[in-house]
Design a protein around this motif. Structure first.
Motif, PDB file in Angstrom:
ATOM      1  N   ILE A 184     -24.590 -12.667  -7.164  1.00 44.73           N
ATOM      2  CA  ILE A 184     -23.129 -12.568  -7.070  1.00 44.73           C
ATOM      3  C   ILE A 184     -22.457 -13.929  -7.188  1.00 44.73           C
ATOM      4  O   ILE A 184     -21.594 -14.126  -8.041  1.00 44.73           O
ATOM      5  CB  ILE A 184     -22.732 -11.855  -5.754  1.00 44.73           C
ATOM      6  CG1 ILE A 184     -23.169 -10.385  -5.852  1.00 44.73           C
ATOM      7  CG2 ILE A 184     -21.232 -11.952  -5.509  1.00 44.73           C
ATOM      8  CD1 ILE A 184     -22.975  -9.584  -4.615  1.00 44.73           C
ATOM      9  N   TYR A 185     -22.863 -14.890  -6.319  1.00 41.89           N
ATOM     10  CA  TYR A 185     -22.065 -16.132  -6.384  1.00 41.89           C
ATOM     11  C   TYR A 185     -22.547 -17.084  -7.477  1.00 41.89           C
ATOM     12  O   TYR A 185     -23.602 -16.908  -8.038  1.00 41.89           O
ATOM     13  CB  TYR A 185     -21.884 -16.814  -5.035  1.00 41.89           C
ATOM     14  CG  TYR A 185     -23.071 -17.222  -4.189  1.00 41.89           C
ATOM     15  CD1 TYR A 185     -24.360 -17.276  -4.659  1.00 41.89           C
ATOM     16  CD2 TYR A 185     -22.841 -17.592  -2.865  1.00 41.89           C
ATOM     17  CE1 TYR A 185     -25.397 -17.685  -3.839  1.00 41.89           C
ATOM     18  CE2 TYR A 185     -23.876 -17.999  -2.040  1.00 41.89           C
ATOM     19  CZ  TYR A 185     -25.152 -18.040  -2.542  1.00 41.89           C
ATOM     20  OH  TYR A 185     -26.162 -18.442  -1.736  1.00 41.89           O
ATOM     21  N   GLU A 186     -21.668 -18.051  -7.755  1.00 44.12           N
ATOM     22  CA  GLU A 186     -21.863 -18.998  -8.879  1.00 44.12           C
ATOM     23  C   GLU A 186     -22.001 -18.266 -10.211  1.00 44.12           C
ATOM     24  O   GLU A 186     -22.763 -18.678 -11.081  1.00 44.12           O
ATOM     25  CB  GLU A 186     -23.083 -19.903  -8.638  1.00 44.12           C
ATOM     26  CG  GLU A 186     -22.990 -20.786  -7.419  1.00 44.12           C
ATOM     27  CD  GLU A 186     -21.725 -21.623  -7.364  1.00 44.12           C
ATOM     28  OE1 GLU A 186     -21.069 -21.784  -8.403  1.00 44.12           O
ATOM     29  OE2 GLU A 186     -21.371 -22.082  -6.266  1.00 44.12           O
ATOM     30  N   ALA A 239     -13.473 -24.615  -3.941  1.00 45.31           N
ATOM     31  CA  ALA A 239     -12.749 -23.343  -3.991  1.00 45.31           C
ATOM     32  C   ALA A 239     -12.216 -23.057  -5.387  1.00 45.31           C
ATOM     33  O   ALA A 239     -11.291 -23.723  -5.855  1.00 45.31           O
ATOM     34  CB  ALA A 239     -11.600 -23.371  -2.978  1.00 45.31           C
TER      35      ALA A 239
HETATM   36  C1  LIG Z   1     -21.012 -15.082   0.180  1.00 48.52           C
HETATM   37  C2  LIG Z   1     -20.162 -15.589  -0.946  1.00 48.52           C
HETATM   38  C3  LIG Z   1     -19.946 -16.950  -1.075  1.00 48.52           C
HETATM   39  C4  LIG Z   1     -19.123 -17.427  -2.096  1.00 48.52           C
HETATM   40  N1  LIG Z   1     -18.852 -18.772  -2.180  1.00 48.52           N
HETATM   41  C5  LIG Z   1     -17.912 -19.212  -3.059  1.00 48.52           C
HETATM   42  C6  LIG Z   1     -17.470 -20.569  -3.041  1.00 48.52           C
HETATM   43  O1  LIG Z   1     -17.949 -21.392  -2.260  1.00 48.52           O
HETATM   44  N2  LIG Z   1     -16.484 -20.938  -3.898  1.00 48.52           N
HETATM   45  C7  LIG Z   1     -15.919 -20.059  -4.765  1.00 48.52           C
HETATM   46  O2  LIG Z   1     -15.031 -20.455  -5.497  1.00 48.52           O
HETATM   47  N3  LIG Z   1     -16.327 -18.769  -4.817  1.00 48.52           N
HETATM   48  C8  LIG Z   1     -17.296 -18.322  -3.986  1.00 48.52           C
HETATM   49  N4  LIG Z   1     -17.691 -17.009  -4.003  1.00 48.52           N
HETATM   50  C9  LIG Z   1     -17.094 -16.096  -4.962  1.00 48.52           C
HETATM   51  C10 LIG Z   1     -18.059 -15.647  -6.046  1.00 48.52           C
HETATM   52  O3  LIG Z   1     -18.330 -16.700  -6.919  1.00 48.52           O
HETATM   53  C11 LIG Z   1     -17.423 -14.424  -6.721  1.00 48.52           C
HETATM   54  O4  LIG Z   1     -17.548 -13.357  -5.802  1.00 48.52           O
HETATM   55  C12 LIG Z   1     -18.070 -14.091  -8.035  1.00 48.52           C
HETATM   56  O5  LIG Z   1     -17.731 -15.059  -8.987  1.00 48.52           O
HETATM   57  C13 LIG Z   1     -17.645 -12.722  -8.544  1.00 48.52           C
HETATM   58  O6  LIG Z   1     -16.267 -12.556  -8.487  1.00 48.52           O
HETATM   59  P1  LIG Z   1     -15.656 -11.223  -7.821  1.00 48.52           P
HETATM   60  O7  LIG Z   1     -16.277 -11.069  -6.505  1.00 48.52           O
HETATM   61  O8  LIG Z   1     -14.195 -11.293  -7.910  1.00 48.52           O
HETATM   62  O9  LIG Z   1     -16.204 -10.057  -8.738  1.00 48.52           O
HETATM   63  P2  LIG Z   1     -15.597  -9.579 -10.135  1.00 48.52           P
HETATM   64  O10 LIG Z   1     -15.401 -10.734 -11.039  1.00 48.52           O
HETATM   65  O11 LIG Z   1     -14.446  -8.686  -9.888  1.00 48.52           O
HETATM   66  O12 LIG Z   1     -16.811  -8.729 -10.694  1.00 48.52           O
HETATM   67  C14 LIG Z   1     -17.103  -7.403 -10.234  1.00 48.52           C
HETATM   68  C15 LIG Z   1     -18.248  -6.856 -11.087  1.00 48.52           C
HETATM   69  O13 LIG Z   1     -17.824  -6.773 -12.457  1.00 48.52           O
HETATM   70  C16 LIG Z   1     -18.724  -7.488 -13.289  1.00 48.52           C
HETATM   71  N5  LIG Z   1     -17.981  -8.125 -14.373  1.00 48.52           N
HETATM   72  C17 LIG Z   1     -16.846  -8.852 -14.303  1.00 48.52           C
HETATM   73  N6  LIG Z   1     -16.478  -9.274 -15.528  1.00 48.52           N
HETATM   74  C18 LIG Z   1     -17.415  -8.816 -16.396  1.00 48.52           C
HETATM   75  C19 LIG Z   1     -17.609  -8.912 -17.810  1.00 48.52           C
HETATM   76  N7  LIG Z   1     -16.785  -9.592 -18.592  1.00 48.52           N
HETATM   77  N8  LIG Z   1     -18.688  -8.306 -18.350  1.00 48.52           N
HETATM   78  C20 LIG Z   1     -19.571  -7.639 -17.583  1.00 48.52           C
HETATM   79  N9  LIG Z   1     -19.433  -7.499 -16.248  1.00 48.52           N
HETATM   80  C21 LIG Z   1     -18.377  -8.088 -15.659  1.00 48.52           C
HETATM   81  C22 LIG Z   1     -19.363  -8.527 -12.382  1.00 48.52           C
HETATM   82  O14 LIG Z   1     -20.613  -8.960 -12.895  1.00 48.52           O
HETATM   83  C23 LIG Z   1     -19.489  -7.741 -11.086  1.00 48.52           C
HETATM   84  O15 LIG Z   1     -20.634  -6.961 -11.140  1.00 48.52           O
HETATM   85  C24 LIG Z   1     -18.541 -16.521  -3.016  1.00 48.52           C
HETATM   86  C25 LIG Z   1     -18.787 -15.155  -2.889  1.00 48.52           C
HETATM   87  C26 LIG Z   1     -19.572 -14.685  -1.865  1.00 48.52           C
HETATM   88  C27 LIG Z   1     -19.776 -13.200  -1.740  1.00 48.52           C
END
Ligand SMILES: Cc1cc2nc3c(=O)[nH]c(=O)nc-3n(C[C@H](O)[C@H](O)[C@H](O)COP(=O)(O)OP(=O)(O)OC[C@H]3O[C@@H](n4cnc5c(N)ncnc54)[C@H](O)[C@@H]3O)c2cc1C
Length: 640
Positions: free
Chosen positions: A479-481, A236
């Protein structure tokens, strides 16, 4: 004569003629489900793939209702078999993981046999439960959040076969097998059922972190049970306000009298309803950004933390994606509190290659479905694959899938090398390839799924066919990782650092040593060289702009560029990443085609495509930003 080491599988040493891997309960020939022994639990029974309503059926679909025909995702996939037999330098892998005295031929034969067993179970049982896993989704029962029964049955079958702890060390109950081999299993699982693959990953991912950073006691307590599939964990990082911006993590870890507690919330945690979670938390009070973070293990037993909910989602529907709440949660440090960022970064980099492999599996599934459909569906008096536009789509998909596989094999080999020799120079090459594999494995495989859907025409959007599921499942990949944009930023920042350290590289073969050294005969070589030249011209143009804004001192290394100076460069990070990914895919495929002759036409196609992508991106970047920065400035001034 030194004694030769025997290959091993499932944690024990086996000879080829001696004990065999645990065999799956897969019928040897087609057997009606009702007559199989032992009796099958109706809730977990594989759902026979239904014949489609129309005359069009995928080649491998069962011909009779209620019959489960054995399908082997390893032996029945010619490209996977060719990759195993001819595409991997196994001698190197065997020496790395089994030691210099290992019998290479015997070890490789055992590993091949293992993949055949795994491929049969995954291709027959896991694949046939995939629709049910997707349709049922996560079970929410009176506040309890659980995996559905078909998914549990898949994991139990994988555990029974000894496939769960493949890469984990033998002394902690794993099989100690190379990542290069596990990659084949992960790909097959992702092809069969991406939700199962995600859950499967959350036995080994937390276990590998505990092996790397844990105390001996922690390793003994958790790893053998994770390796056997008795408990499942989660990792997490993400919080409601801290997604891509990991430095905003606010979950707090506090120590009192030698005991640590966690307070905060985590969001989107895969398998978060499991038995334990590794949490990234702020371990040093008052720290900011990536400093002062720590990793902690928290057991879920006795309500130590709350699984608030599992999200309702349209992709990897079987995998519970949970919101967690920590309120005075007891936890133990994993490694030194304060070193958390370093630990989570190596986990993320390995997982990113894993997501690339997941994309490969989903792309393979889409390609198989589209190929079968296009061979049988007839329009205008011929199979649709004989219409040139459809044939081109299929060829395009095949090129992307084979290219990604070639790059994955290369990365897996690098991974095995640095796991045994962490300071090996291969580290830099893996660092270069990781964001490209994640980016290409996501974006290009989405395109592959989209083409597969198109080839199915109207049936593509009908849930009776699998392509709509492949399409939905592919959409989690970017999206993830770390999102695709974050991968692009990583790739391009590294590239820029290399250029600033050695600007003269732009006068020669460019900043990537692997691309600069790539030489191939004929059209492949010419196209790759032209693509590389287009990339170098692009980078020269961007660097010239950077120097105009920041001064020549940037090239002399006297200071680092500011964010404002970098912005016009980073605007194009994804375009540069796309070019880099296509060039590396073409290079890897061309290298592989020296051993796998069937890949030669695909390598030629990949090289031409890389050249065209590089040229298109060069022109787009040279044309300017199209008003992006003016728009940002307007938004900013409107907020003031
Ligand atoms: C099904 C699923 C499973 C997941 N599993 C895990 C898990 O096991 N452990 C865990 O810790 N997390 C997990 N996640 C979280 C996942 O890693 C995050 O959703 C991801 O890192 C993006 O973060 P956010 O959703 O807050 O999007 P945001 O960071 O808010 O991004 C929104 C958009 O803005 C863009 N963006 C953000 N910053 C920039 C920048 N500097 N330059 C250009 N574009 C940018 C992004 O590319 C994206 O398109 C999971 C997510 C999902 C949906």
């Amino acid at each position: 004569m030194p004694r030769r080491r025997r290959p091993s599988f499932g944690g024990r040493r086996r000879s080829r003629r001696g004990a065999r891997p645990r065999l799956p309960a897969v019928p040897r020939r087609s057997v009606p489900l009702g007559r199989r022994a032992p009796a099958v639990d109706a809730r977990t029974a594989p759902v026979p793939r239904r014949p489609a309503r129309t005359a069009v059926r995928a080649r491998r679909e069962p011909r009779r209702r209620g019959v489960l025909l054995p399908v082997n995702f390893f032996l029945d996939d010619p490209d996977l078999v060719a990759t195993f037999d001819r595409g991997v330098p196994w001698e190197r892998v065997v020496r790395l993981t089994e030691g210099p005295e290992a019998d290479v031929a015997e070890t490789v034969a055992t590993w091949r046999e293992m993949l055949a067993v795994a491929g049969r179970y995954i291709g027959t049982e896991v694949a046939s439960r995939a629709r049910a896993v997707d349709a049922i989704g996560v079970v929410r029962d009176d506040g309890r959040i659980e995996m559905n029964e078909p998914l549990k049955a898949n994991l139990k079958g994988l555990a029974d076969l000894g496939l769960i702890g493949l890469p984990l060390p033998r002394e902690y109950g794993g099989s100690g097998l190379p990542f290069t081999l596990s990659a084949f299993v992960i790909e097959m699982l992702a092809r069969a059922c991406p939700s199962t693959m995600v859950q499967f990953a959350f036995y080994t991912a937390p276990a590998a972190m505990i092996v790397r950073y844990g105390t001996e006691e922690q390793k003994r307590r958790y790893v053998p049970r994770l390796a056997r599939g008795e408990i499942i964990g989660a990792v997490a990082m993400t919080e409601p306000q801290a997604g891509s911006d990991v430095g905003k993590v606010a979950t707090e870890a506090t120590e009192r009298d030698g005991c640590w507690t966690l307070n905060g919330r985590k969001q989107f945690i895969s398998a978060g309803n499991g038995d334990l979670v590794i949490v990234l938390a702020r371990a040093v009070r008052g720290s900011r950004g990536l400093d002062g973070l720590g990793l902690f293990i928290a057991d879920r037993a006795d309500g130590n933390y709350v699984v608030e909910r599992a999200e309702h989602k349209f992709t990897i529907r079987g995998s519970p994606t949970c919101a967690l709440m920590f309120d005075g949660t007891k936890a133990e440090p994993l490694g030194r509190p304060g070193d958390g960022w370093h630990g989570i970064l190596s986990f993320m980099n390995e997982s990113r290659v894993g997501v690339g492999i997941q994309g490969l599996g989903i792309g393979t599934a889409a390609l198989a479905a589209a190929s079968a459909y296009a061979a049988e569906r007839r329009q205008m008096d011929r199979p649709i694959r004989e219409h040139p536009m459809v044939a081109e789509m299929l060829l395009d998909m095949e090129t992307s899938v084979a290219g990604l596989r070639a790059l994955v094999v290369e990365a897996a080999l690098l991974q095995d090398t640095i796991l045994t020799r962490p300071d090996a120079p291969e580290r830099h090459r893996l660092r270069e390839l990781t964001p490209l594999i994640k980016w290409y494995g996501a974006e290009e495989m989405i395109r592959v799924c989209r083409l597969a859907l198109q080839i199915h025409g109207g049936y593509g959007v009908v849930t009776e066919y699998d392509v709509e599921r492949h399409m939905r499942d592919s959409l989690i990949l970017p999206i993830y990782e770390g999102t695709s944009q974050i991968q692009a930023l990583m790739a391009v920042r590294d590239l820029m650092r290399a250029i600033l350290q050695r600007p003269t590289g732009l006068l020669r073969g460019g900043p990537s040593a692997a691309l600069a050294g790539a030489r191939f005969p004929g059209a492949v070589g010419r196209d790759l060289a032209a693509g590389r030249a287009a990339l170098i011209r692009t980078l020269r143009g961007l660097m010239a702009g950077l120097v105009r804004r920041g001064g020549i001192g940037l090239l002399r290394g006297s200071r680092q560029p500011t964010d404002a100076e970098l912005a016009p460069f980073l605007l194009h990070a994804e375009r540069i990443t796309e070019t880099l990914a296509h060039l590396h895919v073409a290079r890897a495929l061309a290298e592989a085609s020296a051993r796998i002759a069937e890949h030669r036409p695909l390598a030629a196609r990949a090289a031409l495509r890389a050249r065209l992508v590089a040229e298109r991106n060069r022109l787009t970047i040279a044309a300017g930003d199209g008003g992006v920065f003016a728009r940002i400035a307007r938004w900013r001034s409107a907020q003031r």
